[in-house]
Design a protein around this motif. Structure first.
Motif, mmCIF file in Angstrom:
data_model
loop_
_atom_site.group_PDB
_atom_site.id
_atom_site.type_symbol
_atom_site.label_atom_id
_atom_site.label_comp_id
_atom_site.label_asym_id
_atom_site.label_seq_id
_atom_site.Cartn_x
_atom_site.Cartn_y
_atom_site.Cartn_z
ATOM 1 N N ARG A 11 -25.207 53.858 -30.595
ATOM 2 C CA ARG A 11 -25.637 53.140 -29.402
ATOM 3 C C ARG A 11 -27.145 52.961 -29.463
ATOM 4 O O ARG A 11 -27.881 53.915 -29.713
ATOM 5 C CB ARG A 11 -25.250 53.917 -28.150
ATOM 6 C CG ARG A 11 -25.264 53.057 -26.884
ATOM 7 C CD ARG A 11 -24.606 53.765 -25.731
ATOM 8 N NE ARG A 11 -25.429 54.843 -25.207
ATOM 9 C CZ ARG A 11 -24.966 55.840 -24.456
ATOM 10 N NH1 ARG A 11 -23.698 55.907 -24.159
ATOM 11 N NH2 ARG A 11 -25.792 56.772 -24.011
ATOM 12 N N ASP A 13 -30.352 51.330 -27.213
ATOM 13 C CA ASP A 13 -30.763 50.805 -25.912
ATOM 14 C C ASP A 13 -32.225 50.378 -25.935
ATOM 15 O O ASP A 13 -33.041 50.960 -26.662
ATOM 16 C CB ASP A 13 -30.593 51.867 -24.820
ATOM 17 C CG ASP A 13 -29.131 52.215 -24.561
ATOM 18 O OD1 ASP A 13 -28.262 51.456 -25.027
ATOM 19 O OD2 ASP A 13 -28.873 53.244 -23.912
ATOM 20 N N ILE A 20 -31.765 48.561 -18.380
ATOM 21 C CA ILE A 20 -31.417 49.008 -19.733
ATOM 22 C C ILE A 20 -30.603 47.933 -20.444
ATOM 23 O O ILE A 20 -29.554 47.500 -19.938
ATOM 24 C CB ILE A 20 -30.597 50.323 -19.695
ATOM 25 C CG1 ILE A 20 -31.393 51.441 -19.016
ATOM 26 C CG2 ILE A 20 -30.186 50.733 -21.101
ATOM 27 C CD1 ILE A 20 -32.621 51.882 -19.778
ATOM 28 N N ARG A 22 -28.325 47.349 -23.494
ATOM 29 C CA ARG A 22 -27.549 48.065 -24.514
ATOM 30 C C ARG A 22 -27.212 47.073 -25.627
ATOM 31 O O ARG A 22 -26.245 46.328 -25.556
ATOM 32 C CB ARG A 22 -26.291 48.663 -23.898
ATOM 33 C CG ARG A 22 -25.516 49.590 -24.795
ATOM 34 C CD ARG A 22 -24.885 50.707 -24.009
ATOM 35 N NE ARG A 22 -25.891 51.598 -23.464
ATOM 36 C CZ ARG A 22 -25.648 52.473 -22.475
ATOM 37 N NH1 ARG A 22 -24.459 52.544 -21.939
ATOM 38 N NH2 ARG A 22 -26.616 53.255 -22.039
ATOM 39 N N ARG A 25 -23.378 48.881 -28.932
ATOM 40 C CA ARG A 25 -22.561 49.713 -28.045
ATOM 41 C C ARG A 25 -21.406 50.363 -28.796
ATOM 42 O O ARG A 25 -20.417 49.723 -29.130
ATOM 43 C CB ARG A 25 -22.034 48.866 -26.877
ATOM 44 C CG ARG A 25 -23.160 48.251 -26.046
ATOM 45 C CD ARG A 25 -22.662 47.510 -24.829
ATOM 46 N NE ARG A 25 -21.791 46.408 -25.179
ATOM 47 C CZ ARG A 25 -20.629 46.174 -24.569
ATOM 48 N NH1 ARG A 25 -20.199 46.955 -23.613
ATOM 49 N NH2 ARG A 25 -19.895 45.149 -24.924
ATOM 50 N N ASN A 26 -21.602 51.635 -29.098
ATOM 51 C CA ASN A 26 -20.542 52.453 -29.702
ATOM 52 C C ASN A 26 -19.932 51.821 -30.954
ATOM 53 O O ASN A 26 -18.713 51.713 -31.086
ATOM 54 C CB ASN A 26 -19.445 52.743 -28.667
ATOM 55 C CG ASN A 26 -19.990 53.465 -27.440
ATOM 56 O OD1 ASN A 26 -20.169 52.842 -26.394
ATOM 57 N ND2 ASN A 26 -20.293 54.743 -27.559
ATOM 58 N N THR A 65 -29.816 55.918 -28.857
ATOM 59 C CA THR A 65 -29.570 56.859 -27.760
ATOM 60 C C THR A 65 -28.318 57.707 -27.978
ATOM 61 O O THR A 65 -28.129 58.701 -27.282
ATOM 62 C CB THR A 65 -29.443 56.109 -26.419
ATOM 63 O OG1 THR A 65 -28.453 55.071 -26.555
ATOM 64 C CG2 THR A 65 -30.764 55.501 -26.008
ATOM 65 N N LYS A 232 -20.846 44.887 -29.635
ATOM 66 C CA LYS A 232 -19.627 45.666 -29.865
ATOM 67 C C LYS A 232 -18.808 45.045 -30.998
ATOM 68 O O LYS A 232 -18.715 43.826 -31.103
ATOM 69 C CB LYS A 232 -18.808 45.689 -28.574
ATOM 70 C CG LYS A 232 -17.657 46.674 -28.548
ATOM 71 C CD LYS A 232 -17.052 46.697 -27.151
ATOM 72 C CE LYS A 232 -15.853 47.636 -27.086
ATOM 73 N NZ LYS A 232 -16.197 49.031 -27.345
#
Length: 323
Positions: A11, A13, A20, A22, A25-26, A65, A232
């Motif tokens: 992740r 940011d 924020i 992002r 993301r994951n 993060t 993503k």
């Protein structure tokens, strides 16, 4: 076989005054030694940020993060600056969009190449020059002895990009990250550069992460593709499988938008709408506002990657059967 690099739930940011952002993301991806992975998606999807994060080149206010980047058994995401310098440009090299952003206009090519070698290797100046000449020959630069004494402005765009590739090879890295390496070049030179990268990956057994918006390019060069949307991964799998039989509606839209898919004098297909702002992501699936197949669940839940019966991993409730 142990992966060359394994990205786990990464992740990234950016802390802005407005909130924020992002950008990644994951994201979880795996690359093995000698493997070629393409990362594709629209502008703003997070492709370049993902590439920069692998070598920890993200400028403030951006930062990693969460997640891990396991390279040869170590989590380099947590390396301090000085330790990361032993990896960046040495074991993992990066090729950027514009070679003139990489090359110093006031130093000769030879000076710049030798500086790179001396930063990572304890060799004499004569040995460093021999390495420079060898790498220039590998990227088919004619008269390499003469080229070492020249400045970047004396080369064409294609030749400059070849020199940047030669510089990335100086320390025999295990992995090269190429961020839109042919964007500023004409079509003929683009093909030559991509053929060169493909050849080098095979002869040097290097891993390659090719970041691009051009599906036609990745279909020729890579073995696997990861499709990014709004930071993503929405689909990942073998290149031929994804090009010939895409599962996610976004991937299908990207392929239908290729000029060759329109044919004749027909209008180009396009995905309606725009990617949502990373500052104001909608609930549920990030693609649902543009998706022609959305179902009720798409508006509330975020899909995760699952193994499709057709060989790829897809993050889509419709492909899961609406469960």
């Amino acid at each position: 076989m142990e992966p060359l690099i394994e990205i786990k739930n990464l992740r990234v940011d950016f802390a802005l005054r407005s909130g924020i952002v992002r950008a990644v993301r994951n994201v979880s991806l795996t690359i093995h030694k000698g493997e070629r992975l393409g990362i594709v998606g629209e502008s703003g999807a997070g492709k370049s940020v993902l590439g920069f994060s692998i070598i920890n080149l993200i400028s403030k206010p951006g930062r990693i993060t969460d997640g891990q980047i396991i390279f040869k058994g170590e989590d380099i995401a947590k390396f301090p600056y000085e330790k990361m310098r032993t990896i960046r440009g040495n074991r993992i090299a990066m090729i950027f969009q514009d070679p003139m952003m990489t090359l110093n206009p006031v130093l000769t090519i030879g000076t710049q190449m030798k500086e790179t070698i001396h930063a990572h290797m304890k060799v004499s100046d004569k040995e460093a020059e021999a390495i420079c000449l060898d790498k220039l020959r590998k990227v088919y630069i004619p008269s390499p002895e003469k080229r070492l004494t020249q400045y970047p402005h004396e080369f064409s765009g294609g030749m400059r990009q070849r020199i940047v590739i030669a510089i990335s090879l100086l320390t025999s890295p295990s992995l090269i990250i190429a961020d839109e390496p042919t964007t500023a070049l004409d079509v003929t030179i683009q093909a030559e550069i991509m053929d060169l990268l493909l050849e080098l990956c095979k002869t040097e057994n290097m891993g390659l992460i090719l970041i691009t918006h051009d599906l036609a390019v990745v279909s020729e060069v890579t073995q696997r593709i990861a499709v990014l949307y709004a930071g993503k991964v929405v689909e990942v799998g073998p290149t031929r499988q994804i090009i010939d039989n895409p599962q996610h509606p976004y991937t299908q839209g990207l392929i239908k938008a290729l000029p060759q898919m329109a044919g004749g004098k027909k209008r180009l297909n396009q995905i309606p709408g725009m990617m949502p702002s990373l500052l104001d992501m909608p609930a549920g699936c990030p693609f649902q506002t543009r998706c022609p197949e959305r179902i009720e669940r798409c508006a509330s839940d975020v899909p995760v990657l699952f193994e499709s019966p057709r060989g790829a991993q897809v993050a889509c409730f419709v492909r899961e059967g609406g469960r």
